[in-house]
Design a protein around this motif. Structure first.
Motif, short mmCIF file in Angstrom:
data_model
loop_
_atom_site.label_atom_id
_atom_site.label_comp_id
_atom_site.label_asym_id
_atom_site.label_seq_id
_atom_site.Cartn_x
_atom_site.Cartn_y
_atom_site.Cartn_z
N ARG A 175 22.13 29.10 66.78
CA ARG A 175 22.38 29.09 67.60
C ARG A 175 22.08 30.22 67.08
O ARG A 175 21.78 31.09 67.52
CB ARG A 175 22.95 28.00 67.63
N HIS A 176 21.92 29.77 66.24
CA HIS A 176 22.17 31.12 65.82
C HIS A 176 21.22 31.49 64.71
O HIS A 176 21.09 32.67 64.41
CB HIS A 176 23.60 31.25 65.36
N ASN A 177 20.73 30.63 63.93
CA ASN A 177 19.78 30.90 62.86
C ASN A 177 18.36 31.07 63.43
O ASN A 177 17.49 30.25 63.23
CB ASN A 177 19.77 29.74 61.85
N SER A 179 31.28 16.98 71.88
CA SER A 179 30.75 16.08 70.86
C SER A 179 29.37 16.52 70.37
O SER A 179 29.07 16.43 69.19
CB SER A 179 30.68 14.65 71.39
N ILE A 180 28.54 17.00 71.28
CA ILE A 180 27.20 17.43 70.87
C ILE A 180 27.27 18.75 70.12
O ILE A 180 26.47 19.02 69.23
CB ILE A 180 26.24 17.49 72.08
N ARG A 181 28.24 19.59 70.44
CA ARG A 181 28.45 20.84 69.69
C ARG A 181 28.85 20.52 68.25
O ARG A 181 28.36 21.12 67.31
CB ARG A 181 29.55 21.68 70.33
N GLY A 238 26.32 19.87 65.52
CA GLY A 238 25.58 20.99 64.95
C GLY A 238 24.08 20.89 65.14
O GLY A 238 23.31 21.39 64.32
N ILE A 239 23.65 20.23 66.19
CA ILE A 239 22.21 20.06 66.41
C ILE A 239 21.66 20.95 67.51
O ILE A 239 20.46 20.90 67.80
CB ILE A 239 21.87 18.58 66.72
N ILE A 240 22.50 21.78 68.13
CA ILE A 240 22.00 22.76 69.09
C ILE A 240 21.73 24.04 68.31
O ILE A 240 22.60 24.88 68.12
CB ILE A 240 23.01 23.03 70.23
N LYS A 241 20.50 24.16 67.82
CA LYS A 241 20.17 25.27 66.94
C LYS A 241 18.66 25.50 66.97
O LYS A 241 17.90 24.66 67.47
CB LYS A 241 20.63 24.97 65.52
N THR A 242 18.27 26.64 66.44
CA THR A 242 16.84 26.97 66.41
C THR A 242 16.14 26.32 65.23
O THR A 242 14.98 25.93 65.33
CB THR A 242 16.65 28.50 66.36
N ASP A 243 16.83 26.23 64.08
CA ASP A 243 16.23 25.68 62.87
C ASP A 243 16.48 24.18 62.80
O ASP A 243 17.25 23.69 61.99
CB ASP A 243 16.81 26.41 61.65
N GLU A 275 16.31 15.10 62.73
CA GLU A 275 17.53 15.22 63.53
C GLU A 275 17.28 14.78 64.97
O GLU A 275 18.14 14.15 65.60
CB GLU A 275 18.05 16.66 63.49
N ILE A 276 16.13 15.12 65.48
CA ILE A 276 15.77 14.70 66.84
C ILE A 276 15.61 13.18 66.90
O ILE A 276 16.15 12.51 67.79
CB ILE A 276 14.49 15.40 67.32
N LEU A 277 14.89 12.63 65.94
CA LEU A 277 14.68 11.18 65.91
C LEU A 277 16.00 10.41 65.78
O LEU A 277 16.16 9.34 66.36
CB LEU A 277 13.74 10.81 64.76
N THR A 278 16.92 10.97 65.02
CA THR A 278 18.20 10.29 64.78
C THR A 278 19.16 10.42 65.96
O THR A 278 19.87 9.47 66.31
CB THR A 278 18.88 10.87 63.51
N GLU A 279 19.16 11.59 66.62
CA GLU A 279 20.21 11.89 67.59
C GLU A 279 19.82 11.78 69.06
O GLU A 279 20.68 11.74 69.93
CB GLU A 279 20.73 13.32 67.35
N HIS A 280 18.54 11.71 69.39
CA HIS A 280 18.11 11.85 70.79
C HIS A 280 18.68 10.80 71.73
O HIS A 280 18.88 11.05 72.93
CB HIS A 280 16.58 11.82 70.88
#
Length: 426
Positions: free
Chosen positions: A18-20, A72-74, A77-82, A87-92
């Protein structure tokens, strides 16, 4: 918007339609040198946009990026630049079970298209997150016999509308594209009156809550907005239609395009037009996407470009008319673009096709902090390199928070093209 959307629709139909912070040019271990050079080229040459200071934006907004979102989405820890492709395939698809909680307090308009049927289901599931839903159903065209004809009722789904209304309070405003020849329509009083009557009558008979009208880009394409008199008549027509709908206690949204330069041109929709129509229009759907195309590949909607557009329309974000700003709906894309680098070409890409690319190519996601978007690179079966710009949780969140800073609403094109967990941000 209609012309560009038609191109998208063809692309999506052909594919079953969010930050990285890291600088996009910084290499990762194992990446080919050619890929790094290509990404650098994209940053240097294809994201050259008018320089608008982001200092106020960052100061006011940096500490709020993850405050207004679904807990829950926060926590994931998947709202991030790196972000990693896995992670997308698992969580979308793991959207929150609470589909009714709203996290964005300003108006939210969502478009639904017949060629992406997933949008119809998303509208039902997340009804309470929207204030307005606009199925893309109608075209108003010129005809030899009666002069005008409104086409599209065959697209209307009354059962779907009834189910929407049983699930929430979002208003149903079908989109009408004004395809009638403008020289005829705008110059003839009887035709203008008939056009308004056709639209109002359809809304009454079908029990809609109003309409979304798209005409400005069409008129610009015909060249009529270069003529001061025709331009005035065009604005008068929009005003009269809005007034007629308001008399029937219906709402009226109007689609406007973004200026392409720092100086407004005659055909651009500007702040004076906004002031002129503000009492007759309930919302202005602003097309802040499609910044790039196959001839000029790059990001979908760079943040600086978005801020420049809003500044031209509303002035400074520190001194904005809040009642007027609330009527502006910042366009957010739920689709992306897949550009072929060698030889040009490419087009729109929707969620399921993006997921297929991630699964097949397992690419690295690069974050470009200038545009606020992620990029992936891959080679297709013909060994042609591609650059793909598709929204992520972080890119969408940045645009939502920027819109909140301005005090404006949002309009989404379109909800059938996104990933399920995008809705947790709304």
């Amino acid at each position: 918007m209609a012309r560009r959307r038609e191109k998208r629709s063809s692309a999506t139909e052909s594919s079953e339609r969010r930050h990285n912070r890291r600088d996009v040019s910084k290499p990762r271990d194992g990446e080919p040198e050619s890929d790094r050079r290509l990404i650098t080229i994209f940053v240097v040459f294809f994201i050259v946009i008018p320089a608008v200071s982001m200092a106020v934006y960052k100061v006011k907004f940096a500490d709020r990026v993850v405050i207004e979102t679904e807990p829950s989405i926060r926590q994931k820890g998947i709202i991030k630049t790196d972000i990693h492709f896995q992670e997308i395939l698992t969580e979308h698809s793991k959207a929150s079970e609470n589909s009714s909680a709203r996290h964005y307090d300003y108006p939210v308009l969502a478009y639904i298209t017949p060629w992406n049927s997933k949008g119809y289901d998303m509208a039902k599931i997340y009804n309470s997150k929207f204030t307005h839903l606009s199925p893309v159903w109608y075209d108003l065209k010129s005809s030899q016999g009666s002069g005008l004809v409104l086409e599209g009722r065959h697209n209307a789904d009354k059962g779907w509308i009834q189910e929407l209304r049983s699930r929430g309070n979002a208003m149903i405003l079908p989109r009408v594209v004004l395809e009638a020849v403008p020289e005829e329509l705008l110059k003839k009083k009887k035709l203008r009156a008939k056009a308004i009557n056709l639209i109002v009558t359809e809304c009454k008979e079908m029990e809609y809550d109003g309409i979304v009208l798209e005409s400005w880009s069409r008129w610009a394409g015909y060249g009529v907005l270069h003529d001061p008199n025709m331009r005035k008549m065009a604005l008068q027509f929009v005003k009269h239609l809005g007034d007629a709908l308001h008399e029937q206690h219906m709402q009226f949204m109007y689609v406007i395009g973004p200026p392409r330069s720092e100086k407004l041109q005659m055909y651009d929709f500007g702040p004076e037009d906004l002031q002129f129509l503000k009492d007759s229009v309930d919302g202005f759907s602003l097309m802040t996407y499609d910044f790039s195309n196959a001839q000029n590949p790059g990001p979908n909607a760079p943040l600086k470009w978005i801020d420049l557009t809003l500044k031209l329309l509303l002035g400074s974000s520190n001194n904005v008319d809040s009642s007027l700003a609330r009527k502006v709906l910042l366009g957010i894309n739920f689709y992306g673009n897949d550009f072929a680098i060698s030889g040009g070409g490419g087009g729109a890409i929707i969620g399921r096709d993006y997921l297929a690319l991630l699964q097949k190519h397992k690419p690295t996601l690069h974050w470009d902090k200038e545009s606020g978007e992620h990029i992936i690179m891959y080679r297709d079966d013909k060994n042609i390199k591609h650059a793909v710009f598709y929204p992520t949780l972080m890119s969408i969140l940045l645009r939502l928070e920027n819109a909140r800073l301005w005090g404006i609403g949002i309009s989404i094109w379109e909800i059938g093209q996104g990933l399920d967990y995008f809705f947790d941000l709304l």
